[in-house]
Write a protein that holds these residues in place. Sequence first.
Motif, PDB file in Angstrom:
ATOM      1  N   MET A   1       9.582 198.772  44.961  1.00 16.03           N
ATOM      2  CA  MET A   1      10.449 198.167  45.953  1.00 16.03           C
ATOM      3  C   MET A   1      10.011 198.664  47.336  1.00 16.03           C
ATOM      4  SD  MET A   1      14.360 197.156  45.764  1.00 16.03           S
ATOM      5  CE  MET A   1      15.327 198.440  45.212  1.00 16.03           C
ATOM      6  N   PRO A   2       9.815 197.758  48.306  1.00 17.88           N
ATOM      7  CA  PRO A   2       9.374 198.169  49.649  1.00 17.88           C
ATOM      8  C   PRO A   2      10.411 199.053  50.345  1.00 17.88           C
ATOM      9  CG  PRO A   2       9.111 195.805  49.350  1.00 17.88           C
ATOM     10  CD  PRO A   2       9.871 196.310  48.173  1.00 17.88           C
TER      11      PRO A   2
ATOM     12  N   GLN B   1      24.506 193.712  59.746  1.00 13.51           N
ATOM     13  CA  GLN B   1      23.521 192.641  59.914  1.00 13.51           C
ATOM     14  C   GLN B   1      23.455 191.728  58.689  1.00 13.51           C
ATOM     15  OE1 GLN B   1      21.621 191.955  62.791  1.00 13.51           O
ATOM     16  NE2 GLN B   1      23.211 193.333  63.532  1.00 13.51           N
ATOM     17  N   LYS B   2      24.106 192.104  57.602  1.00 10.80           N
ATOM     18  CA  LYS B   2      24.169 191.316  56.363  1.00 10.80           C
ATOM     19  C   LYS B   2      22.789 191.050  55.768  1.00 10.80           C
ATOM     20  CE  LYS B   2      28.652 190.492  56.783  1.00 10.80           C
ATOM     21  NZ  LYS B   2      29.551 191.423  56.230  1.00 10.80           N
ATOM     22  N   LEU B   3      21.887 192.002  55.900  1.00 13.71           N
ATOM     23  CA  LEU B   3      20.570 191.903  55.278  1.00 13.71           C
ATOM     24  C   LEU B   3      20.637 192.556  53.904  1.00 13.71           C
ATOM     25  CD1 LEU B   3      18.443 192.876  58.388  1.00 13.71           C
ATOM     26  CD2 LEU B   3      18.641 190.603  57.390  1.00 13.71           C
ATOM     27  N   LYS B   4      19.793 192.103  53.010  1.00 11.40           N
ATOM     28  CA  LYS B   4      19.806 192.641  51.649  1.00 11.40           C
ATOM     29  C   LYS B   4      18.918 193.877  51.567  1.00 11.40           C
ATOM     30  CE  LYS B   4      20.962 188.313  49.497  1.00 11.40           C
ATOM     31  NZ  LYS B   4      20.676 187.345  48.474  1.00 11.40           N
ATOM     32  N   VAL B   5      19.401 194.949  52.183  1.00 14.13           N
ATOM     33  CA  VAL B   5      18.696 196.227  52.163  1.00 14.13           C
ATOM     34  C   VAL B   5      19.708 197.324  51.854  1.00 14.13           C
ATOM     35  CG1 VAL B   5      16.912 195.514  53.804  1.00 14.13           C
ATOM     36  CG2 VAL B   5      18.977 196.599  54.653  1.00 14.13           C
TER      37      VAL B   5
ATOM     38  N   THR C   1      15.479 200.595  52.040  1.00  6.50           N
ATOM     39  CA  THR C   1      14.754 199.926  50.964  1.00  6.50           C
ATOM     40  C   THR C   1      15.310 198.517  50.798  1.00  6.50           C
ATOM     41  OG1 THR C   1      16.272 200.783  49.298  1.00  6.50           O
ATOM     42  CG2 THR C   1      14.282 202.056  49.698  1.00  6.50           C
ATOM     43  N   GLY C   2      14.464 197.620  50.340  1.00  9.09           N
ATOM     44  CA  GLY C   2      14.872 196.241  50.111  1.00  9.09           C
ATOM     45  C   GLY C   2      13.856 195.549  49.233  1.00  9.09           C
ATOM     46  N   LYS C   3      14.224 194.379  48.728  1.00 12.65           N
ATOM     47  CA  LYS C   3      13.316 193.648  47.845  1.00 12.65           C
ATOM     48  C   LYS C   3      12.256 192.891  48.633  1.00 12.65           C
ATOM     49  CE  LYS C   3      16.388 193.099  43.962  1.00 12.65           C
ATOM     50  NZ  LYS C   3      17.087 192.176  43.069  1.00 12.65           N
ATOM     51  N   LYS C   4      12.617 192.429  49.839  1.00 16.17           N
ATOM     52  CA  LYS C   4      11.704 191.609  50.617  1.00 16.17           C
ATOM     53  C   LYS C   4      11.204 192.369  51.840  1.00 16.17           C
ATOM     54  CE  LYS C   4      13.798 187.197  49.445  1.00 16.17           C
ATOM     55  NZ  LYS C   4      14.459 186.018  50.020  1.00 16.17           N
TER      56      LYS C   4
ATOM     57  N   ASN D   1       8.278 205.233  59.821  1.00 20.72           N
ATOM     58  CA  ASN D   1       7.167 205.817  59.059  1.00 20.72           C
ATOM     59  C   ASN D   1       7.210 205.366  57.606  1.00 20.72           C
ATOM     60  OD1 ASN D   1       6.507 207.276  61.333  1.00 20.72           O
ATOM     61  ND2 ASN D   1       7.482 209.159  60.628  1.00 20.72           N
ATOM     62  N   ASN D   2       6.116 205.611  56.917  1.00 20.29           N
ATOM     63  CA  ASN D   2       6.009 205.452  55.460  1.00 20.29           C
ATOM     64  C   ASN D   2       6.431 204.055  54.980  1.00 20.29           C
ATOM     65  OD1 ASN D   2       5.215 208.112  55.294  1.00 20.29           O
ATOM     66  ND2 ASN D   2       7.297 208.841  54.954  1.00 20.29           N
ATOM     67  N   PHE D   3       5.967 203.011  55.680  1.00 20.50           N
ATOM     68  CA  PHE D   3       6.247 201.645  55.203  1.00 20.50           C
ATOM     69  C   PHE D   3       5.430 201.422  53.943  1.00 20.50           C
ATOM     70  CE2 PHE D   3       6.474 197.156  54.900  1.00 20.50           C
ATOM     71  CZ  PHE D   3       7.620 196.776  55.582  1.00 20.50           C
ATOM     72  N   ARG D   4       6.127 201.211  52.835  1.00 23.81           N
ATOM     73  CA  ARG D   4       5.454 201.057  51.530  1.00 23.81           C
ATOM     74  C   ARG D   4       5.853 199.738  50.895  1.00 23.81           C
ATOM     75  NH1 ARG D   4       4.074 206.547  49.763  1.00 23.81           N
ATOM     76  NH2 ARG D   4       5.027 207.951  51.249  1.00 23.81           N
ATOM     77  N   ASP D   5       4.891 199.147  50.236  1.00 23.46           N
ATOM     78  CA  ASP D   5       5.174 197.900  49.491  1.00 23.46           C
ATOM     79  C   ASP D   5       5.440 198.194  48.037  1.00 23.46           C
ATOM     80  OD1 ASP D   5       5.325 195.759  51.145  1.00 23.46           O
ATOM     81  OD2 ASP D   5       3.152 195.515  51.280  1.00 23.46           O
TER      82      ASP D   5
END
Length: 161
Positions: free
Chosen positions: A1-2, A115-119, A131-134, A157-161
Motif C-alpha cells: 500500500m502506498p 478533505q474526505k480522501l481515502k487515506v 497511507t492510501g490505496k491510490k 519523505n519516504n514516498f513508497r508504492d
Amino acid sequence: MPSFDVVSEINKPELANALHQANKELSTRFDFKGTDARVESNEQSLTVFADNEFQVKQAVDVLCLKLAARGIDLACLEYRPIEEIGGGKARQILLLREGINSDLGRKLVKQIKDQKLKVQTAIQGDQLRVTGKKRDDLQAVIAFLKQADAGIPLQFNNFRD
C-alpha cells in the motif's frame, strides 16, 4: 500500500554553512568593526550576541538572509525577546523548531480527514504517516498540506508504492 511521511526537519549541514557565512560577514562588515557580534549554535537554538539591541537586530537580519539563501525556511525559527546581558552587551535566542508536536499532528490529521480522501493518517512520534490505496489520493494530500498553513515548514519523505 502506498505511503509517505510528513516531517519537519532542518538540514543541519546547510544550517552550519549559513552560520559560518553569517559569522564571516559579521566579522568583516564595517558597522560591526571592533564589536563582538557573533552567532553561536547548540542543539536546539541559535544565540546572536552583539554590543547593543540595534546590532543584535542587524545580526539577526544577516543570519536570516544567509539561512534563506541556503534554502532553510525561516518559519522553523522561534524568536525570543532581546536580552541585555552584563557589560553593555545584548543577545537574542532563536529556538529551532523541528518535528511535529502532538497538538499540531492532531490538527493536521483532522484537516486531512476533512478533505474526505481515502487515506489513513497516523501520528508516529514527531512525524505523520499517510497511507492510501491510490497514489493520486496521496498526491492530493501532499498538495493540500503544501497550501495549508501549518506554522512550520513541512517536508514529505519516504514516498513508497
